[in-house]
Structures are given as structure tokens and as C-alpha cells.
Design a protein around this motif. Structure first.
Motif: not given
Length: 360
Positions: A95-96, A134-136, A151-156
Motif C-alpha cells: 500500500x505504501x 500492488x494493491x490487489x 483503505x487509508x491514504x492509498x484508497x483516497x
């Protein structure tokens, strides 16, 4: 003998301050009172945020409750849930990296050297693909993580970038259709734009997330996250279309008439004459629309997504950190400020660049 008139010297900085704030005794008194109030408020804020604050989580919540200042220990203890939300703990490095990919993609898109169709397509295609992988996961040995756990900053960032990526071209299409000389096209487009603008974003997000699956076949409904992004992009495009159309109306009509006299086709006139000048005219309002769209990503919590604001709520939602909600919101506000301030500064840079180009 000619008389030479010499202009008086410009006042220095101290003299300028005296004229502005201490020209009369009353003005000087009001200035001193205002300065005292500002200094007092700043001292109280600095004392709470720095001098009397607790920064290390070693003492736990008890050390914060005993202190007179801010409890930044909650950030040190709960930063992972603020930035990554429900994403699996052992996979949060993905996520980062996804956040870094989106930021790099956006920065490269802002550099004039990449302002060609092929380069922009390459940057956005590679950045979006890297983010999604990376996310999925599910490939290259990465464990699969469903969208419901994002969630978090990555989703925003993902919602904001994809909303603008889909909504901006759609806005240009709507603006052009509304300027059509065929009444049934221009009026229908105007009805769509005004209809979307008359609805609050929350109702559109709720419709796309909850109601739309009942009206579509299952194979067309898709994932809820992407339906929400489409609804947000539609809302963005309706407002941005009016901004673009206003920019087009600011272009002198003689510009298009001259292009027609030179034998340019419709799309040549639009791409080379009308749209570049229209976007320069609409730049301040466009940057403002981007800023609004970034902040409106927080509304997706209504339909069950764990973006950065919802992650912040969860960070202090446990019993031991419930008292530290101000510090959590201050940290999230700082993140929003960094992104919004960067957008505004980039908009100012574009305005200066375009004004210089226009003068040439």
C-alpha cells in the motif's frame, strides 16, 4: 537652465510598516492590541503542540492524560491504521509503494516535458497498472487483497486520481456537446449537466453504490468501488464541463473565425485554437475543482469505504486513545493540507508559465 524633478526616495521597510500600522495613535493602539492577541494565541498553540506535548508512545495513554499538552503518541502508536486502514498488516508495504506510485505518476504528469499524448499515456498507464498490481495482488507471488480491504491514504489517492482521470475527458466532451449547433444535442447535454449538478454528491454515491446493482444485470454491476468512482467522476465532469465551457466563451470569436478562414477542420480548431486558450482561461477554477474533489473523497465513508478520514476515526476509536481525537484529526488535516497546498502552488506555476507564453 532646465529644472530637473527628482522623485522622492521610496520608503524603507520600517517606514512602510509605520505608515501601514502606526500612522495615528488610534491605529497604533489597535495594531498593538491585535499583535498581542495573535502572539498570545500562537504561544498557547505552540505550548500545547510542542513544549507540553508527549511524543513517545512509551508511557502509553496514561502519560498523555497526565500531560498538559498534545498527545502525539497516538500518531506514533496508530499511524499504520491511519495510513493503511484495513489493509493486511504484513502487506502494508504494498500500500505504501502504491501511494508512492500515484504521487510519482502525478508529479511526472505535471512536468512540461511529459505534456505529449504518448508520454502522458505511458506515465498514466504504467502508474495505474503498478498501483493496481500492488494493491490487489494475485500475480508475481503477491497475495490477493480484495477492494473491500483497501483503505487509508492509498484508497483516497486512488479515488481522487481515477475520478479526475475519467471525469476530465468526460467534462471536455460534455462542454463541446453543450456548445453544439444542434439544439437537441445541446439541450439534452445541458439537462444532464444541470441534473447532476442539482444533486448532492452523497446521493450520487449512494445511488451508484447501493441502488444501481438492482437496476442492472449482475454481470454489468461490477465492483462497488468502481461504481462509486464512476459516480464521483460523473459529478466531477458536470461541474468541470461548465468551467471548460466558460473558458471557451472567454476566447474571442475572431480566433475561431480566423482558423476557419485558414481551412482548419472542426477538430483542428478545437484542439489547436479553442481548447488551449479555454484551459488557460479556466485554469484557476479548474485547480479549485481539483482541490474540492480531493477533499470530497472523504464522503465515500458513507457507502462503506475506509478512506483516510474513516481510518483516523478508527485510530482513536478504541477506548485507550479516545481522548486523543484532536491530535488524530490534526495529523489528517496536515496530510490534506500538503496535497491541497501542492495543487494550489502548481496551479500558480501554470498560471505564470501560461501568462509568459501568452506575452511572447
Amino acid at each position: 537652465m532646465e529644472m530637473v524633478i527628482v522623485a522622492p526616495p521610496a520608503p524603507g521597510k520600517l517606514e512602510d510598516v509605520r505608515r501601514r500600522f502606526f500612522a495615528t495613535p488610534l491605529q497604533a493602539l489597535l495594531s498593538l492590541i491585535s499583535l498581542t492577541i495573535v502572539a498570545f494565541v500562537l504561544w498557547k498553540l505552540l505550548n500545547w503542540a510542542v513544549f507540553s506535548a508527549v511524543f513517545t508512545p512509551s508511557g502509553g495513554p496514561e502519560a498523555c492524560q497526565a500531560a498538559a499538552g498534545a498527545c502525539w503518541s497516538v500518531i506514533a502508536a496508530r499511524w499504520r491504521i491511519i495510513l493503511f486502514g484495513l489493509y493486511p498488516f504484513e502487506e502494508q508495504w504494498r500500500s505504501a509503494l502504491a501511494c508512492v506510485a500515484v504521487v510519482v505518476m502525478t508529479v511526472l504528469s505535471c512536468i512540461p516535458a511529459f505534456w505529449t499524448g504518448s508520454r502522458i499515456a505511458l506515465v498514466w498507464g504504467a502508474g495505474s497498472a503498478l498501483y493496481y498490481v500492488l494493491m490487489k495482488g494475485g500475480v508475481f507471488g503477491l497475495p490477493y487483497v480484495g477492494e473491500e480491504a483497501w483503505g487509508g491514504l492509498a484508497l483516497t489517492l486512488f479515488i481522487f486520481v481515477t475520478t479526475c482521470l475519467i471525469g476530465f475527458p468526460l467534462a471536455i466532451c460534455l462542454a463541446l456537446l453543450r456548445r453544439s449547433e444542434l439544439p437537441w444535442i445541446s439541450r439534452t447535454t445541458g439537462l444532464i449537466i444541470d441534473g447532476v449538478r442539482s444533486l448532492p454528491l452523497i446521493s450520487i454515491l449512494f445511488t451508484f453504490a447501493v441502488v444501481l446493482p438492482f437496476a442492472l444485470p449482475q454481470w454489468m454491476a461490477g465492483d462497488k468501488l468502481y461504481r462509486v468512482i464512476l459516480g464521483s467522476a460523473l459529478f466531477f465532469s458536470a461541474y468541470q464541463a461548465e468551467i471548460v465551457r466558460g473558458g471557451m466563451q472567454g476566447v474571442p470569436k475572431g480566433q475561431e473565425e480566423a482558423a476557419m478562414a485558414l481551412g482548419m477542420s472542426y477538430w483542428q480548431r478545437i484542439g489547436r485554437i479553442l481548447l488551449p486558450q479555454a484551459m488557460r482561461n479556466a485554469l484557476p477554477a479548474t485547480i479549485n475543482q481539483f482541490v474540492i474533489s480531493f477533499k470530497e473523497t472523504s464522503l465515500v465513508v458513507i457507502v462503506g469505504f475506509f478512506e483516510i478520514l474513516a481510518s483516523g476515526n478508527a485510530a482513536y476509536g478504541t477506548g485507550e486513545w479516545r481522548f486523543a481525537y484532536i491530535e488524530v484529526y490534526a495529523f489528517i488535516a496536515l496530510i490534506y493540507f500538503v496535497f491541497v497546498f501542492s495543487l494550489s502552488r502548481y496551479g500558480a506555476y501554470l498560471e505564470r508559465r501560461m501568462s509568459v507564453a501568452n506575452e511572447r
